[in-house]
Design a protein around this motif. Structure first.
Motif, PDB file in Angstrom:
ATOM      1  N   GLY A  76     107.185  15.403  43.986  1.00 49.32           N
ATOM      2  CA  GLY A  76     106.509  13.791  43.649  1.00 49.32           C
ATOM      3  C   GLY A  76     107.864  13.063  42.451  1.00 49.32           C
ATOM      4  N   SER A  77     107.424  12.032  42.456  1.00 47.72           N
ATOM      5  CA  SER A  77     108.043  11.704  41.517  1.00 47.72           C
ATOM      6  C   SER A  77     107.359  10.460  40.109  1.00 47.72           C
ATOM      7  N   ASP A  78     107.035  10.677  38.874  1.00 47.55           N
ATOM      8  CA  ASP A  78     106.431  10.803  37.809  1.00 47.55           C
ATOM      9  C   ASP A  78     106.016   8.555  37.160  1.00 47.55           C
ATOM     10  N   CYS A  79     107.449   7.841  37.866  1.00 46.32           N
ATOM     11  CA  CYS A  79     107.195   6.719  37.359  1.00 46.32           C
ATOM     12  C   CYS A  79     106.196   5.643  37.116  1.00 46.32           C
ATOM     13  N   ALA A  80     104.905   6.396  38.054  1.00 42.07           N
ATOM     14  CA  ALA A  80     103.438   5.447  37.951  1.00 42.07           C
ATOM     15  C   ALA A  80     102.891   6.188  37.120  1.00 42.07           C
ATOM     16  N   ASN A  81     102.533   7.702  37.874  1.00 45.49           N
ATOM     17  CA  ASN A  81     102.156   8.332  36.292  1.00 45.49           C
ATOM     18  C   ASN A  81     102.349   8.290  35.095  1.00 45.49           C
ATOM     19  N   TRP A  95      91.739   4.821  39.339  1.00 45.39           N
ATOM     20  CA  TRP A  95      93.056   4.906  37.886  1.00 45.39           C
ATOM     21  C   TRP A  95      92.756   5.657  36.337  1.00 45.39           C
ATOM     22  N   LYS A  96      92.994   6.952  37.345  1.00 42.38           N
ATOM     23  CA  LYS A  96      92.472   7.958  35.640  1.00 42.38           C
ATOM     24  C   LYS A  96      93.222   9.082  36.508  1.00 42.38           C
ATOM     25  N   PRO A  97      93.949  10.113  36.130  1.00 43.39           N
ATOM     26  CA  PRO A  97      94.696  11.379  36.227  1.00 43.39           C
ATOM     27  C   PRO A  97      95.152  11.355  37.404  1.00 43.39           C
ATOM     28  N   GLY A  98      96.041  11.603  38.019  1.00 41.95           N
ATOM     29  CA  GLY A  98      95.425  12.470  39.356  1.00 41.95           C
ATOM     30  C   GLY A  98      94.846  11.556  40.545  1.00 41.95           C
ATOM     31  N   GLY A  99      94.099   9.843  40.033  1.00 42.41           N
ATOM     32  CA  GLY A  99      93.751   9.358  40.710  1.00 42.41           C
ATOM     33  C   GLY A  99      94.937   8.407  41.607  1.00 42.41           C
ATOM     34  N   VAL A 100      94.476   8.036  43.172  1.00 41.18           N
ATOM     35  CA  VAL A 100      95.711   7.638  43.681  1.00 41.18           C
ATOM     36  C   VAL A 100      96.331   6.052  43.167  1.00 41.18           C
ATOM     37  N   ASP A 101      95.580   5.458  42.213  1.00 43.24           N
ATOM     38  CA  ASP A 101      95.808   3.959  41.555  1.00 43.24           C
ATOM     39  C   ASP A 101      96.552   4.243  40.078  1.00 43.24           C
ATOM     40  N   TRP A 102      97.043   5.839  39.952  1.00 46.73           N
ATOM     41  CA  TRP A 102      97.263   6.354  38.433  1.00 46.73           C
ATOM     42  C   TRP A 102      98.707   6.676  38.408  1.00 46.73           C
ATOM     43  N   ILE A 103      98.696   7.261  40.051  1.00 50.81           N
ATOM     44  CA  ILE A 103      99.874   8.525  40.296  1.00 50.81           C
ATOM     45  C   ILE A 103     100.933   7.444  41.823  1.00 50.81           C
ATOM     46  N   ARG A 104     100.685   5.854  41.877  1.00 48.04           N
ATOM     47  CA  ARG A 104     101.415   5.549  43.207  1.00 48.04           C
ATOM     48  C   ARG A 104     101.562   4.004  43.029  1.00 48.04           C
ATOM     49  N   THR A 105     102.449   3.350  42.409  1.00 46.13           N
ATOM     50  CA  THR A 105     103.002   2.491  42.421  1.00 46.13           C
ATOM     51  C   THR A 105     102.801   0.910  42.501  1.00 46.13           C
ATOM     52  N   GLY A 106     101.338   1.031  44.153  1.00 48.28           N
ATOM     53  CA  GLY A 106     100.975  -0.377  44.315  1.00 48.28           C
ATOM     54  C   GLY A 106     102.320  -1.072  45.178  1.00 48.28           C
ATOM     55  N   CYS A 107     103.486  -0.206  45.990  1.00 47.99           N
ATOM     56  CA  CYS A 107     104.193  -1.187  46.257  1.00 47.99           C
ATOM     57  C   CYS A 107     103.982  -1.225  47.765  1.00 47.99           C
ATOM     58  N   ASN A 144     101.952  -3.451  49.033  1.00 48.43           N
ATOM     59  CA  ASN A 144     100.304  -4.095  48.512  1.00 48.43           C
ATOM     60  C   ASN A 144      99.101  -2.390  48.868  1.00 48.43           C
ATOM     61  N   GLU A 145     100.060  -1.659  48.956  1.00 49.66           N
ATOM     62  CA  GLU A 145      98.879  -0.120  48.456  1.00 49.66           C
ATOM     63  C   GLU A 145      98.204  -0.055  47.563  1.00 49.66           C
ATOM     64  N   ASN A 146      97.432   1.210  47.141  1.00 50.70           N
ATOM     65  CA  ASN A 146      96.909   1.410  46.104  1.00 50.70           C
ATOM     66  C   ASN A 146      98.451   1.484  45.212  1.00 50.70           C
ATOM     67  N   GLY A 147      97.335   1.449  43.705  1.00 48.84           N
ATOM     68  CA  GLY A 147      98.568   2.149  43.250  1.00 48.84           C
ATOM     69  C   GLY A 147      98.469   1.096  41.746  1.00 48.84           C
ATOM     70  N   VAL A 148      99.312   1.297  40.330  1.00 53.14           N
ATOM     71  CA  VAL A 148      99.283   0.978  39.355  1.00 53.14           C
ATOM     72  C   VAL A 148      99.300  -0.290  38.950  1.00 53.14           C
ATOM     73  N   VAL A 149     100.221  -0.903  39.848  1.00 49.66           N
ATOM     74  CA  VAL A 149     100.285  -2.652  39.400  1.00 49.66           C
ATOM     75  C   VAL A 149      99.355  -3.013  40.824  1.00 49.66           C
ATOM     76  N   LEU A 150      98.397  -3.198  41.089  1.00 54.29           N
ATOM     77  CA  LEU A 150      97.517  -3.627  42.275  1.00 54.29           C
ATOM     78  C   LEU A 150      96.522  -3.496  40.929  1.00 54.29           C
ATOM     79  N   TYR A 151      96.321  -2.369  40.911  1.00 54.00           N
ATOM     80  CA  TYR A 151      94.488  -2.159  40.313  1.00 54.00           C
ATOM     81  C   TYR A 151      94.965  -2.844  39.021  1.00 54.00           C
ATOM     82  N   MET A 152      95.675  -2.399  38.416  1.00 51.56           N
ATOM     83  CA  MET A 152      95.978  -3.631  37.108  1.00 51.56           C
ATOM     84  C   MET A 152      95.857  -5.232  37.073  1.00 51.56           C
ATOM     85  N   ARG A 153      96.524  -5.584  38.831  1.00 50.95           N
ATOM     86  CA  ARG A 153      96.557  -6.826  39.251  1.00 50.95           C
ATOM     87  C   ARG A 153      95.197  -7.543  39.453  1.00 50.95           C
ATOM     88  N   ASN A 154      94.499  -7.052  40.101  1.00 53.13           N
ATOM     89  CA  ASN A 154      92.944  -6.730  40.815  1.00 53.13           C
ATOM     90  C   ASN A 154      92.302  -6.819  39.966  1.00 53.13           C
TER      91      ASN A 154
END
Length: 366
Positions: free
Chosen positions: A251-256, A273-285, A287-297
């Motif tokens: 893995g890679s830890d940047c989004a986490n 968006w919780k530890p281990g969840g896809v919106d928590w551990i993915r970046t959102g590049c 336009n896929e699920n991830g922390v950036v998309l979650y925060m923006r939406n």
């Protein structure tokens, strides 16, 4: 005033040249005075290591001369491989960086001052002055303060040069950003100079935007409170932790890491968006699920047009690769960030470079 980087240049000149090349099992080689270099690569001889140390020190000093003083450069050479007839290695560098030019003299602050002078409404002037003073309260403590800064590189050295001299021109030096889907590489230009070209206009727009947003009371209805100070404090405290998602588990830890920073600031967990969840551990590049998309939406973060509209606790989102980082320091001249990848970082802070970092900044809206 001290000349920026004078200590660093002196250190590079004082390099000890007699270093044994190690064959067989890679092991640390303390190659320079005061252990300035650790080299675990068997195909990188003493001369290449010396040349590489000097080239990195010069590129840093040349770029930021007059803004910062640098001292105690240390480099670690690792991850040796062969690509297209060249020996390729990664170099992780750290140096002590001291801001030697007052933030009050920055083009950003000058732009803010002109914007205030252009105002005529007394209520707007008061708002603008409050913003101006708050900004100085943030950046002035950075003046003459020393922090350790990190630099990451990839280096290409022509093969079969271990037993002969090489020139600087033969050593190809690239800025490196480690991401989930491969490194981002940008060639280092030795004559690259730091510029404040965009900062004056950004300072003016800072004041205009603050006055407009405050008059409209843009965020008054928000039920969520967010502490940028707490988010940044978490990021700084944990920037050099061993990554939870790492090379050992694929893995890679940047989004986490960024998610935990935002969480520390008070954004409520929810959905995936919780530890281990896809919106928590993915970046959102892409336009896929991830922390950036979650925060923006959810309206917690919004993109800004250019770097200097960012604030502390902003998210840096790389546009061409899957990577995110967290803004942890702004000193009037540069934006510094903290980040994770799949291996521990050697420093808390890294410098944003508009010439090499293709980034969108997302700013807290709460």
């Amino acid at each position: 005033m001290k000349k920026a980087g004078s200590k660093l240049l002196a250190a590079s000149i004082a390099v000890v040249t007699a270093v044994l090349q190690v064959f067989g099992t890679p092991q640390p080689i303390h190659a320079f005075e005061n252990e300035k270099v650790v080299n675990s690569c068997t195909s990188v001889g003493s001369f290449q290591a010396k040349m590489l140390y000097g080239k990195i020190s010069k590129s840093i000093v040349n770029k930021y001369e007059g803004i910062y003083d640098f001292d105690n450069l240390q480099i670690t050479i690792s991850n040796q491989r062969t690509e297209k007839g060249s020996v390729v290695v990664d170099v992780d560098a750290t140096a002590d960086m001291t801001l030697i030019k007052s933030p009050k003299d920055s083009r950003y602050v000058k732009g803010m001052e002109e914007a205030i002078e252009d105002l005529t409404d007394q209520a707007e002037i008061l708002l603008a002055q409050n913003r101006y003073e708050a900004y100085l309260d943030q950046v002035m403590p950075c003046y003459n303060e020393t922090v350790q800064i990190g630099f990451e590189y990839q280096v290409n050295i022509p093969n079969n040069t271990a037993t002969r001299s090489v020139t600087e021109d033969e050593i190809e030096l690239y800025h490196r950003i480690d991401t989930e889907d491969g490194a981002i590489l940008t060639k280092v230009e030795m004559d690259d100079k730091y510029t404040e070209d965009e900062n004056y206009l950004a300072g003016k727009e800072d004041i205009a935007r603050y006055v407009e947003n405050t008059k409209e009371n843009e965020y008054a209805a928000r039920a969520v409170s967010f502490s940028r100070a707490n988010a940044v404090a978490y990021a700084v405290a944990h920037a050099m932790d061993y990554p939870e998602y790492n090379k050992d588990n694929g893995g890679s830890d940047c989004a986490n890491f960024v998610s935990y920073c935002i969480d520390a600031g008070g954004i409520p967990r929810g959905g995936n968006w919780k530890p281990g969840g896809v919106d928590w551990i993915r970046t959102g590049c892409n336009n896929e699920n991830g922390v950036v998309l979650y925060m923006r939406n959810h309206g917690y973060y919004a993109a800004v047009s250019y770097a200097w509209q960012s604030t502390l606790a902003s998210i840096m989102f790389w546009n061409t690769k899957s990577h995110v980082a967290f803004v942890t320091r702004i000193d009037g001249y540069n934006i510094l960030y903290s980040h994770h990848s799949n291996e521990p970082k050697g420093s808390t802070y890294y410098l944003y470079n508009s010439a090499t970092d293709n980034v969108t900044f997302y700013v807290p809206q709460v």
